[in-house]
Design a protein around this motif. Sequence first.
Motif, PDB file in Angstrom:
ATOM      1  N   ARG A 189       0.853  -1.178   0.000  1.00  0.00           N
ATOM      2  CA  ARG A 189       0.000   0.000   0.000  1.00  0.00           C
ATOM      3  C   ARG A 189       0.895   1.236   0.000  1.00  0.00           C
ATOM      4  O   ARG A 189       2.093   1.154   0.240  1.00  0.00           O
ATOM      5  CB  ARG A 189      -0.929   0.000   1.227  1.00  0.00           C
ATOM      6  N   SER A 190       0.297   2.388  -0.250  1.00  0.00           N
ATOM      7  CA  SER A 190       1.109   3.603  -0.341  1.00  0.00           C
ATOM      8  C   SER A 190       1.831   3.895   0.963  1.00  0.00           C
ATOM      9  O   SER A 190       2.962   4.369   0.973  1.00  0.00           O
ATOM     10  CB  SER A 190       0.216   4.800  -0.718  1.00  0.00           C
ATOM     11  N   ALA A 191       1.182   3.598   2.092  1.00  0.00           N
ATOM     12  CA  ALA A 191       1.773   3.928   3.387  1.00  0.00           C
ATOM     13  C   ALA A 191       2.596   2.788   3.978  1.00  0.00           C
ATOM     14  O   ALA A 191       3.510   3.028   4.761  1.00  0.00           O
ATOM     15  CB  ALA A 191       0.678   4.326   4.380  1.00  0.00           C
ATOM     16  N   HIS A 192       2.285   1.542   3.627  1.00  0.00           N
ATOM     17  CA  HIS A 192       2.987   0.424   4.229  1.00  0.00           C
ATOM     18  C   HIS A 192       2.763  -0.827   3.378  1.00  0.00           C
ATOM     19  O   HIS A 192       1.965  -0.821   2.442  1.00  0.00           O
ATOM     20  CB  HIS A 192       2.483   0.166   5.657  1.00  0.00           C
ATOM     21  N   SER A 193       3.481  -1.880   3.731  1.00  0.00           N
ATOM     22  CA  SER A 193       3.284  -3.169   3.066  1.00  0.00           C
ATOM     23  C   SER A 193       3.265  -4.258   4.130  1.00  0.00           C
ATOM     24  O   SER A 193       3.858  -4.113   5.201  1.00  0.00           O
ATOM     25  CB  SER A 193       4.403  -3.447   2.050  1.00  0.00           C
ATOM     26  N   VAL A 194       2.556  -5.338   3.837  1.00  0.00           N
ATOM     27  CA  VAL A 194       2.462  -6.448   4.779  1.00  0.00           C
ATOM     28  C   VAL A 194       2.772  -7.744   4.049  1.00  0.00           C
ATOM     29  O   VAL A 194       2.684  -7.837   2.814  1.00  0.00           O
ATOM     30  CB  VAL A 194       1.070  -6.534   5.433  1.00  0.00           C
ATOM     31  N   ILE A 195       3.149  -8.743   4.826  1.00  0.00           N
ATOM     32  CA  ILE A 195       3.459 -10.068   4.294  1.00  0.00           C
ATOM     33  C   ILE A 195       2.613 -11.090   5.040  1.00  0.00           C
ATOM     34  O   ILE A 195       2.601 -11.112   6.268  1.00  0.00           O
ATOM     35  CB  ILE A 195       4.954 -10.406   4.447  1.00  0.00           C
ATOM     36  N   PHE A 196       1.890 -11.923   4.290  1.00  0.00           N
ATOM     37  CA  PHE A 196       1.114 -13.007   4.876  1.00  0.00           C
ATOM     38  C   PHE A 196       1.740 -14.340   4.452  1.00  0.00           C
ATOM     39  O   PHE A 196       2.044 -14.530   3.273  1.00  0.00           O
ATOM     40  CB  PHE A 196      -0.342 -12.971   4.406  1.00  0.00           C
ATOM     41  N   PRO A 197       1.922 -15.278   5.375  1.00  0.00           N
ATOM     42  CA  PRO A 197       2.415 -16.608   4.979  1.00  0.00           C
ATOM     43  C   PRO A 197       1.408 -17.299   4.068  1.00  0.00           C
ATOM     44  O   PRO A 197       0.200 -17.127   4.212  1.00  0.00           O
ATOM     45  CB  PRO A 197       2.548 -17.348   6.319  1.00  0.00           C
ATOM     46  N   ALA A 198       1.903 -18.097   3.131  1.00  0.00           N
ATOM     47  CA  ALA A 198       1.012 -18.793   2.197  1.00  0.00           C
ATOM     48  C   ALA A 198       1.664 -20.072   1.687  1.00  0.00           C
ATOM     49  O   ALA A 198       1.585 -20.392   0.498  1.00  0.00           O
ATOM     50  CB  ALA A 198       0.633 -17.887   1.034  1.00  0.00           C
ATOM     51  N   ALA A 199       2.307 -20.824   2.583  1.00  0.00           N
ATOM     52  CA  ALA A 199       2.961 -22.073   2.192  1.00  0.00           C
ATOM     53  C   ALA A 199       1.949 -23.204   2.268  1.00  0.00           C
ATOM     54  O   ALA A 199       1.834 -23.888   3.288  1.00  0.00           O
ATOM     55  CB  ALA A 199       4.160 -22.348   3.095  1.00  0.00           C
ATOM     56  N   CYS A 200       1.194 -23.381   1.205  1.00  0.00           N
ATOM     57  CA  CYS A 200       0.140 -24.398   1.188  1.00  0.00           C
ATOM     58  C   CYS A 200       0.339 -25.322  -0.003  1.00  0.00           C
ATOM     59  O   CYS A 200       1.082 -25.027  -0.931  1.00  0.00           O
ATOM     60  CB  CYS A 200      -1.245 -23.746   1.122  1.00  0.00           C
ATOM     61  N   MET A 201      -0.343 -26.463   0.048  1.00  0.00           N
ATOM     62  CA  MET A 201      -0.433 -27.353  -1.110  1.00  0.00           C
ATOM     63  C   MET A 201      -1.634 -26.942  -1.941  1.00  0.00           C
ATOM     64  O   MET A 201      -2.747 -26.840  -1.415  1.00  0.00           O
ATOM     65  CB  MET A 201      -0.611 -28.807  -0.664  1.00  0.00           C
ATOM     66  N   LEU A 202      -1.427 -26.688  -3.212  1.00  0.00           N
ATOM     67  CA  LEU A 202      -2.540 -26.422  -4.116  1.00  0.00           C
ATOM     68  C   LEU A 202      -3.018 -27.735  -4.714  1.00  0.00           C
ATOM     69  O   LEU A 202      -2.227 -28.489  -5.284  1.00  0.00           O
ATOM     70  CB  LEU A 202      -2.116 -25.465  -5.229  1.00  0.00           C
ATOM     71  N   VAL A 203      -4.307 -28.002  -4.573  1.00  0.00           N
ATOM     72  CA  VAL A 203      -4.928 -29.143  -5.244  1.00  0.00           C
ATOM     73  C   VAL A 203      -6.040 -28.575  -6.116  1.00  0.00           C
ATOM     74  O   VAL A 203      -6.968 -27.938  -5.610  1.00  0.00           O
ATOM     75  CB  VAL A 203      -5.499 -30.157  -4.242  1.00  0.00           C
ATOM     76  N   ALA A 204      -5.913 -28.758  -7.412  1.00  0.00           N
ATOM     77  CA  ALA A 204      -6.897 -28.220  -8.355  1.00  0.00           C
ATOM     78  C   ALA A 204      -7.542 -29.375  -9.116  1.00  0.00           C
ATOM     79  O   ALA A 204      -6.949 -30.449  -9.274  1.00  0.00           O
ATOM     80  CB  ALA A 204      -6.237 -27.249  -9.325  1.00  0.00           C
ATOM     81  N   ALA A 205      -8.767 -29.138  -9.567  1.00  0.00           N
ATOM     82  CA  ALA A 205      -9.481 -30.138 -10.361  1.00  0.00           C
ATOM     83  C   ALA A 205     -10.124 -29.458 -11.558  1.00  0.00           C
ATOM     84  O   ALA A 205     -10.604 -28.328 -11.452  1.00  0.00           O
ATOM     85  CB  ALA A 205     -10.545 -30.839  -9.517  1.00  0.00           C
ATOM     86  N   MET A 206     -10.124 -30.131 -12.683  1.00  0.00           N
ATOM     87  CA  MET A 206     -10.734 -29.557 -13.875  1.00  0.00           C
ATOM     88  C   MET A 206     -11.181 -30.671 -14.824  1.00  0.00           C
ATOM     89  O   MET A 206     -10.676 -31.800 -14.772  1.00  0.00           O
ATOM     90  CB  MET A 206      -9.764 -28.616 -14.590  1.00  0.00           C
ATOM     91  N   ASN A 207     -12.141 -30.327 -15.680  1.00  0.00           N
ATOM     92  CA  ASN A 207     -12.560 -31.218 -16.763  1.00  0.00           C
ATOM     93  C   ASN A 207     -11.648 -30.998 -17.964  1.00  0.00           C
ATOM     94  O   ASN A 207     -11.044 -29.925 -18.111  1.00  0.00           O
ATOM     95  CB  ASN A 207     -14.011 -30.942 -17.146  1.00  0.00           C
ATOM     96  N   PRO A 208     -11.549 -31.962 -18.862  1.00  0.00           N
ATOM     97  CA  PRO A 208     -10.674 -31.786 -20.025  1.00  0.00           C
ATOM     98  C   PRO A 208     -11.238 -30.844 -21.079  1.00  0.00           C
ATOM     99  O   PRO A 208     -10.510 -30.406 -21.975  1.00  0.00           O
ATOM    100  CB  PRO A 208     -10.519 -33.207 -20.566  1.00  0.00           C
ATOM    101  N   CYS A 209     -12.544 -30.531 -21.003  1.00  0.00           N
ATOM    102  CA  CYS A 209     -13.170 -29.676 -22.006  1.00  0.00           C
ATOM    103  C   CYS A 209     -14.469 -29.120 -21.422  1.00  0.00           C
ATOM    104  O   CYS A 209     -14.887 -29.534 -20.329  1.00  0.00           O
ATOM    105  CB  CYS A 209     -13.450 -30.457 -23.282  1.00  0.00           C
ATOM    106  N   PRO A 210     -15.142 -28.188 -22.091  1.00  0.00           N
ATOM    107  CA  PRO A 210     -16.381 -27.618 -21.537  1.00  0.00           C
ATOM    108  C   PRO A 210     -17.453 -28.653 -21.219  1.00  0.00           C
ATOM    109  O   PRO A 210     -18.133 -28.560 -20.205  1.00  0.00           O
ATOM    110  CB  PRO A 210     -16.839 -26.650 -22.632  1.00  0.00           C
ATOM    111  N   CYS A 211     -17.640 -29.650 -22.094  1.00  0.00           N
ATOM    112  CA  CYS A 211     -18.663 -30.661 -21.806  1.00  0.00           C
ATOM    113  C   CYS A 211     -18.171 -31.688 -20.801  1.00  0.00           C
ATOM    114  O   CYS A 211     -18.956 -32.378 -20.153  1.00  0.00           O
ATOM    115  CB  CYS A 211     -19.126 -31.352 -23.087  1.00  0.00           C
ATOM    116  N   GLY A 212     -16.842 -31.807 -20.676  1.00  0.00           N
ATOM    117  CA  GLY A 212     -16.256 -32.673 -19.665  1.00  0.00           C
ATOM    118  C   GLY A 212     -15.876 -34.060 -20.125  1.00  0.00           C
ATOM    119  O   GLY A 212     -15.280 -34.815 -19.352  1.00  0.00           O
ATOM    120  N   TYR A 213     -16.157 -34.439 -21.378  1.00  0.00           N
ATOM    121  CA  TYR A 213     -16.011 -35.843 -21.758  1.00  0.00           C
ATOM    122  C   TYR A 213     -14.955 -36.090 -22.836  1.00  0.00           C
ATOM    123  O   TYR A 213     -14.932 -37.171 -23.433  1.00  0.00           O
ATOM    124  CB  TYR A 213     -17.357 -36.399 -22.221  1.00  0.00           C
TER     125      TYR A 213
END
Length: 507
Positions: free
Chosen positions: A332-356
């Motif tokens: 931010r203009s007046a200061h900056s902050v740091i938040f820890p974020a050491a997590c495992m990302l697990v994502a899921a998705m279909n191969p296409c819009p219809c999914g098949y």
Amino acid sequence: MVVRLNSGGVEGVDAYPVELEVDFVRQGLPGFTMVGLAETAVREAKDRVFAALRAADFKLPPARITVNLAPAWRRKSGASYDLPLAVGLLAASGAIPAGNLQQFFMAGELSLSGELRPVSGVLPLALLARQRGAAGIIVPPGNGAEAAVVRGLCVHTPRNIAQCAAFLAGREPLEPLPEPEMDELPPLGHGLDFAEVKGQEAAKRALEIAAAGGHNVLLLGPPGSGKTMLAQRLPTILPPLDFEESLEVTKIYSVAGKLIDHEGLVRQRPFRAPHHTISDVALVGGGTYPRPGEVSLAHRGVLFLDELPEFQKSALESLRQPLEGGVVHIARSAHSVIFPAACMLVAAMNPCPCGYHGDPTHECSCRPDQRARYQARVSGPMLDRIDVHVEVPAVPYADLRQGRAGEGSAAMRERVLAARAVQRQRYGADGPHCNAELSGALLDEHCALDAAGHDLMEAAVNRLALSARACARVLRMARTIADMEGRQRIDTAHLAEAVSLRVLDRG
């Protein structure tokens, strides 16, 4: 008469000291002035505090009151200054002695009836109080459990302002809370088990490797194949939080106001699953007064993003830096902050819009350009930061009808714990938490390949067009697979399995 009390504000996940000064002058016209960059909720404390004192039968004489929140250049927010302001007014008016007030830190919101309500950020404040040699901290009962985890600090939890004043005046004892023992706080069960997953042995193997090394995972498959079911059971095979990790997670939840009333340490690894409509700020943190986002609330745990391409592209791109560095920088203009974020990302998705697409039992209704646009919603740099890409095909009915359960979480967890123990011994207390955090010289030292390994890696790079980042992630995965087999060096079999777990690189 000027009375000084100790409190604190929160920046990021750490507290900074705030000295509250109350000047009480019985000459001139009565009035109330608050200075020191106080935002609205802090300025409104005057009305809450005076109503609470009246409800507790305290009568303040007319006076010109000036309240200063030092340091004046730092913005103060929240309702945690209610309690020190009320105590300061009582001491400055002579209702209670002012001699020993500075040995305590104080924080808490007051109701109009004088009851103490919990506030956010008490754990960082308790750590600050211990660091500065305070005799104790006075907080609402709802915050007592989180403050009590700070060893060596007396935590007092009055129910209301009347009881607090009686304690500070020496008229009524208020015993500090006992320090909780870690053995008395066993982690709660998740109520889920990998034994409930029928089939999907390849996906379970990939998730076990990911848990053993702390790697990010992408599950790719048609609707109903079990992607969400698999992701939800990942925490059941992760190691328990140790005390320092619990403290890190609890600080984040304390600052975010997410601790359950009367909850002490967070003992379970977080599992956060935001909806795909989430905004950039809610995902990575920010705001006028920066607050931790979902990626920080998942610190030392799992961030699950279901239907990955449906998330806003800007939100996904904002995850690139936290996934690489394990922290979120908010400036931010007046200061900056740091938040820890050491997590495992697990994502899921279909191969296409219809999914098949690629499903032998369903015909895909998407055109090639539709599939390309759908997959392009997840950028190459984002996919590069995900170590494991694993296909989760539709489950055959033969697997669904079988009566016997698959391998359960307990057996998988034992192998994960053994691999994590090897990593902990290798890197020591000051090193990386797991193989996924290896970088620089440590990566070169512990992921060295022999001549056959270099040949295989070169062939993989040429065939799959792996980037330097992807190569490093393959090496980290190979190191994890070797650890699971109890091997000191990475063999070509370990490397080949690591390469095979990046199905999207194979086109």
